[in-house]
Write a protein that holds these residues in place. Structure first.
Motif, PDB file in Angstrom:
ATOM      1  N   PHE A 164     102.968  15.058  12.411  1.00 43.60           N
ATOM      2  CA  PHE A 164     102.058  15.717  11.461  1.00 43.60           C
ATOM      3  C   PHE A 164     102.640  17.042  10.968  1.00 43.60           C
ATOM      4  CE2 PHE A 164      98.542  18.789  10.913  1.00 43.60           C
ATOM      5  CZ  PHE A 164      97.935  18.219   9.803  1.00 43.60           C
ATOM      6  N   LEU A 165     103.200  17.834  11.901  1.00 43.45           N
ATOM      7  CA  LEU A 165     103.770  19.128  11.510  1.00 43.45           C
ATOM      8  C   LEU A 165     105.019  18.944  10.657  1.00 43.45           C
ATOM      9  CD1 LEU A 165     103.366  21.104  14.871  1.00 43.45           C
ATOM     10  CD2 LEU A 165     101.922  21.197  12.825  1.00 43.45           C
ATOM     11  N   ALA A 166     105.818  17.923  10.977  1.00 44.62           N
ATOM     12  CA  ALA A 166     107.002  17.659  10.154  1.00 44.62           C
ATOM     13  C   ALA A 166     106.599  17.284   8.733  1.00 44.62           C
ATOM     14  CB  ALA A 166     107.835  16.540  10.791  1.00 44.62           C
ATOM     15  N   THR A 167     105.508  16.575   8.599  1.00 41.66           N
ATOM     16  CA  THR A 167     105.018  16.228   7.265  1.00 41.66           C
ATOM     17  C   THR A 167     104.615  17.484   6.488  1.00 41.66           C
ATOM     18  OG1 THR A 167     104.198  14.128   8.161  1.00 41.66           O
ATOM     19  CG2 THR A 167     103.354  14.821   6.012  1.00 41.66           C
ATOM     20  N   ILE A 168     103.978  18.423   7.175  1.00 42.07           N
ATOM     21  CA  ILE A 168     103.593  19.684   6.519  1.00 42.07           C
ATOM     22  C   ILE A 168     104.832  20.461   6.073  1.00 42.07           C
ATOM     23  CG2 ILE A 168     102.492  21.932   6.897  1.00 42.07           C
ATOM     24  CD1 ILE A 168     100.517  20.586   8.731  1.00 42.07           C
ATOM     25  N   ALA A 189     111.641  26.782   0.248  1.00 45.80           N
ATOM     26  CA  ALA A 189     112.556  26.148   1.210  1.00 45.80           C
ATOM     27  C   ALA A 189     112.803  27.051   2.410  1.00 45.80           C
ATOM     28  CB  ALA A 189     113.877  25.790   0.526  1.00 45.80           C
ATOM     29  N   PHE A 190     112.916  28.359   2.152  1.00 44.59           N
ATOM     30  CA  PHE A 190     113.112  29.314   3.251  1.00 44.59           C
ATOM     31  C   PHE A 190     111.876  29.345   4.142  1.00 44.59           C
ATOM     32  CE2 PHE A 190     113.290  33.330   5.432  1.00 44.59           C
ATOM     33  CZ  PHE A 190     114.633  33.513   5.707  1.00 44.59           C
ATOM     34  N   LEU A 191     110.685  29.327   3.540  1.00 45.51           N
ATOM     35  CA  LEU A 191     109.449  29.314   4.328  1.00 45.51           C
ATOM     36  C   LEU A 191     109.349  28.034   5.163  1.00 45.51           C
ATOM     37  CD1 LEU A 191     106.732  30.567   5.057  1.00 45.51           C
ATOM     38  CD2 LEU A 191     105.740  29.413   3.059  1.00 45.51           C
ATOM     39  N   ALA A 192     109.741  26.888   4.604  1.00 42.92           N
ATOM     40  CA  ALA A 192     109.715  25.633   5.357  1.00 42.92           C
ATOM     41  C   ALA A 192     110.670  25.698   6.550  1.00 42.92           C
ATOM     42  CB  ALA A 192     110.082  24.463   4.440  1.00 42.92           C
ATOM     43  N   LYS A 193     111.821  26.308   6.352  1.00 46.87           N
ATOM     44  CA  LYS A 193     112.773  26.459   7.451  1.00 46.87           C
ATOM     45  C   LYS A 193     112.215  27.362   8.543  1.00 46.87           C
ATOM     46  CE  LYS A 193     117.680  27.364   8.310  1.00 46.87           C
ATOM     47  NZ  LYS A 193     118.964  27.784   7.697  1.00 46.87           N
ATOM     48  N   LEU A 194     111.534  28.432   8.129  1.00 45.59           N
ATOM     49  CA  LEU A 194     110.904  29.323   9.102  1.00 45.59           C
ATOM     50  C   LEU A 194     109.805  28.593   9.875  1.00 45.59           C
ATOM     51  CD1 LEU A 194     110.527  32.136  10.310  1.00 45.59           C
ATOM     52  CD2 LEU A 194     108.981  32.667   8.403  1.00 45.59           C
ATOM     53  N   MET A 195     109.022  27.765   9.201  1.00 42.67           N
ATOM     54  CA  MET A 195     107.981  26.988   9.887  1.00 42.67           C
ATOM     55  C   MET A 195     108.608  25.998  10.869  1.00 42.67           C
ATOM     56  SD  MET A 195     105.470  26.257   6.625  1.00 42.67           S
ATOM     57  CE  MET A 195     104.436  25.141   7.565  1.00 42.67           C
ATOM     58  N   ASP A 196     109.732  25.407  10.493  1.00 41.66           N
ATOM     59  CA  ASP A 196     110.440  24.502  11.404  1.00 41.66           C
ATOM     60  C   ASP A 196     110.802  25.208  12.702  1.00 41.66           C
ATOM     61  OD1 ASP A 196     110.683  21.829  10.907  1.00 41.66           O
ATOM     62  OD2 ASP A 196     112.374  22.011   9.540  1.00 41.66           O
ATOM     63  N   ARG A 197     111.337  26.413  12.576  1.00 43.19           N
ATOM     64  CA  ARG A 197     111.731  27.161  13.762  1.00 43.19           C
ATOM     65  C   ARG A 197     110.508  27.549  14.601  1.00 43.19           C
ATOM     66  NH1 ARG A 197     116.976  29.145  13.925  1.00 43.19           N
ATOM     67  NH2 ARG A 197     118.270  27.578  12.879  1.00 43.19           N
ATOM     68  N   MET A 198     109.431  27.940  13.946  1.00 42.54           N
ATOM     69  CA  MET A 198     108.218  28.301  14.686  1.00 42.54           C
ATOM     70  C   MET A 198     107.674  27.098  15.454  1.00 42.54           C
ATOM     71  SD  MET A 198     106.326  30.613  11.742  1.00 42.54           S
ATOM     72  CE  MET A 198     104.821  30.716  12.706  1.00 42.54           C
ATOM     73  N   PHE A 199     107.607  25.941  14.805  1.00 42.75           N
ATOM     74  CA  PHE A 199     107.126  24.730  15.474  1.00 42.75           C
ATOM     75  C   PHE A 199     108.074  24.298  16.592  1.00 42.75           C
ATOM     76  CE2 PHE A 199     104.994  23.544  11.224  1.00 42.75           C
ATOM     77  CZ  PHE A 199     103.900  24.341  11.558  1.00 42.75           C
TER      78      PHE A 199
END
Length: 465
Positions: free
Chosen positions: A318-322, A437-447
Motif C-alpha cells: 500500500f505504501l509503495a503504491t502511494i 520525485a524528490f519527495l517520493a524518494k524521501l517518503m521511500d526512505r522514511m517508510f
C-alpha cells in the motif's frame, strides 16, 4: 531397573536348569497332567481366591514410536505389554511333573486381568498372545506380543517447531473394580519408569528420558473406582529440518520485504516485487496449515509471526503504491510551500538524503536554476537567464524610444516572445516533476526506516518467545 523380559528369562532358565535332572522322556504326558492340574486349581473367569496381596502387576516396555500425527492428534507406538499376578494355586511340585517348572498355555486358558489401553483408538497385535505359568513362583503372566497401539493425544504446538510433547497412555481394568483386585508395583520389578532397553529412536522426535509410570485411580460418576497405570511418553521435536526448510526461508522473505523501499520507482518493478513477497508469505500459511492441527486453543507462535509478516507486507504494498503515485504527480499539481520547505531542510539528512537545492525548491528567488532533471551545463543556464531577461524587457511597461510598424518585425517579435515563454514553462514543469520525485524518494526512505524498526521489533519478540 531390572527388565521384566530379562527377569522372566532368568526365572525360566535357572529353574529349568535346576530341574533338568527330573525331566523324563514322556514330557508330553507330564505337560498334559500339569495342564489338567492347573485347570482344576486356577479359575478361568474370575480372580483366584488366593491372589497374592489382592494385586495385579502391569509392566510396559516401549519399543518404538511409529508415527506422530499432530493434525489429527494421534500417536502410534509399539509397546510390549505384561500383565501378571502371583497365586499359590499356580504353584506345584516340579518333581511330580517330570521336573517342569513352567508351562506356556494359550491365551485365556486361565484368568487374566482385563487391563486394556484406555485411550487407545486402535490396538493391533503383531503376533499371538500367550500365558506363561512359573510354578516355582506361582506367577501367571499374560505374555503379550508386540502391540501397535494408536491412541489420542493432545498436542501443544504453541512453540512449534521447538516444542516438547507429553502424551499419557493409560492402562486399567475395564470391568473389575478395586473390590476385586488392585494394581500395585511388583517389588521385584520397579515401576517408577518405563523400560527403554529395546527402544528404537524416531527420526523426527527425540525421547525425553525417563518416562514416568504412575499408578492412580479413576471412577465412573463417583461410584465405581478403578485402578489405572499412566505411562507418559515425553518427546522433543528434532527441529533442524523445520528450521532449515521452513523458518529460515520465512525469515529471509520477511527481511527481503524491506527492499521494496530501496527499488527506484523508475525501475517499474516496485509493485510487482512487493506482491511477489506477499504471495510467498501466503504460501507459507498454506504449508503450516497442512502440518499443524486446526485448533485455536494452542495457536502456534510461528502462525502469529506469519500473520504479522503478511499484514506488514500488505502495508508495504500500500505504501509503495502511494510513493509511486506521488512520484508521478508531475505538473498536475504544484507543490505547496510547506512541502518545499521540508525537502529543502536538513531533515532529509536523517534519512540519508541531501537536502533539495534551494534554487530547485524556490525557483522564483533564484534565477540561476537547473533546466532539466539531470545536471545541465553552465551555458544552458546562462541562456535561460538571457531569455528571462529578454522576456522581462519585452513585458516591461516602459515603451521603447522608437516603435516600428514593419509587419515582418512585429511577427518576428511575437514568435520570439512565444518561444521564450514556452521554454520557461517547460523549465517550470520539469522542475515541478523533480520536486515531486524528490519527495517520493524521501517518503521511500522514511517508510524504509519505519519498516526496519518494525521488522527488528517483530523478529526480536518472536525469537525470544
Amino acid at each position: 531397573m531390572v527388565n521384566l523380559r530379562t527377569h522372566f528369562y532368568l526365572v525360566v532358565v535357572v529353574f529349568d536348569c535346576a530341574s533338568s535332572t527330573f525331566v523324563e522322556k514322556n514330557g508330553v504326558e507330564d505337560q498334559t497332567r500339569l495342564m489338567e492340574y492347573l485347570r482344576s486349581a486356577l479359575p478361568v473367569n474370575f480372580p483366584p481366591d488366593d491372589l497374592q496381596n489382592n494385586s495385579v502387576h502391569v509392566y510396559v516396555d516401549l519399543y518404538q514410536i511409529s508415527d506422530v500425527d499432530e493434525k489429527e492428534g494421534v500417536l502410534t507406538a509399539k509397546i510390549w505389554l505384561y500383565y501378571y499376578y502371583y497365586s499359590e494355586s499356580a504353584m506345584w511340585n516340579i518333581s511330580e511333573f517330570g521336573g517342569k517348572s513352567r508351562i506356556v498355555a494359550p491365551a485365556d486358558t486361565f484368568w487374566t486381568a482385563d487391563i486394556i489401553p484406555l485411550d487407545a483408538l486402535e490396538v493391533r497385535y503383531l503376533s499371538f498372545e500367550k500365558q506363561i505359568i512359573v510354578g516355582t513362583l506361582g506367577l501367571v503372566a499374560a505374555w503379550t506380543s508386540l502391540a501397535t497401539i494408536k491412541f489420542s493425544c493432545s498436542f501443544d504446538v504453541t512453540h512449534f517447531p521447538f516444542d516438547q510433547q507429553a502424551c499419557p497412555l493409560r492402562f486399567g481394568p475395564w470391568t473389575y473394580t478395586q473390590d476385586y483386585y488392585r494394581i500395585k508395583e511388583d517389588p521385584m520389578v520397579p515401576l517408577s519408569e518405563a523400560d527403554l532397553l529395546y527402544y528404537h529412536e524416531h527420526d523426527e522426535w527425540e525421547l525425553v528420558r525417563p518416562l514416568p509410570v504412575v499408578i492412580g485411580e479413576r471412577n465412573w460418576r463417583g461410584f465405581s473406582h478403578y485402578d489405572q497405570v499412566t505411562f507418559t511418553i515425553n518427546m522433543r521435536r528434532r527441529n533442524l529440518f523445520y528450521s532449515v526448510i521452513f523458518l529460515l526461508p520465512n525469515f529471509l522473505i520477511y527481511a527481503l520485504s524491506s527492499l521494496v523501499f530501496l527499488l527506484p520507482v523508475e525501475s517499474g518493478e516496485k509493485i510487482s516485487f512487493a506482491i511477489t513477497i506477499l504471495l510467498a508469505a501466503f504460501v507459507s500459511f498454506g504449508t503450516i496449515s497442512e502440518i499443524l492441527p486446526s485448533s485455536s486453543l494452542n495457536f502456534p507462535t510461528i502462525a502469529y509471526f506469519l500473520g504479522v509478516a503478511v499484514t506488514q507486507m500488505a502495508l508495504d504494498t500500500f505504501l509503495a503504491t502511494i510513493v509511486i503515485n506521488v512520484h508521478h504527480i508531475g505538473v498536475r499539481n504544484k507543490m505547496g510551500r510547506r512541502l518545499r520547505q521540508l525537502i529543502a531542510s536538513r531533515v532529509t539528512i536523517l534519512f540519508g538524503l541531501r537536502p533539495c537545492p534551494v534554487e530547485r525548491a524556490f525557483p522564483g528567488k533564484h534565477p540561476h536554476r537547473a533546466l532539466n532533471l539531470t545536471e545541465v551545463t553552465n551555458e544552458q543556464t546562462n541562456n535561460v537567464s538571457k531569455w528571462s531577461t529578454v522576456k522581462a524587457k519585452m513585458t516591461s511597461k516602459t515603451a521603447p524610444a522608437e516603435v516600428t510598424t514593419d509587419p515582418k518585425v512585429v511577427v518576428g517579435k511575437d514568435l520570439f516572445r512565444h518561444a521564450v515563454e514556452d521554454l520557461i514553462h517547460l523549465e517550470s514543469d520539469e522542475n515541478t516533476q523533480f520536486l515531486w520525485a524528490f519527495l517520493a524518494k524521501l517518503m521511500d526512505r522514511m517508510f524504509l526506516y519505519l519498516h526496519l524498526i518494525a521488522t527488528i521489533a517483530v523478529l526480536t519478540y518472536f525469537i525470544l518467545n
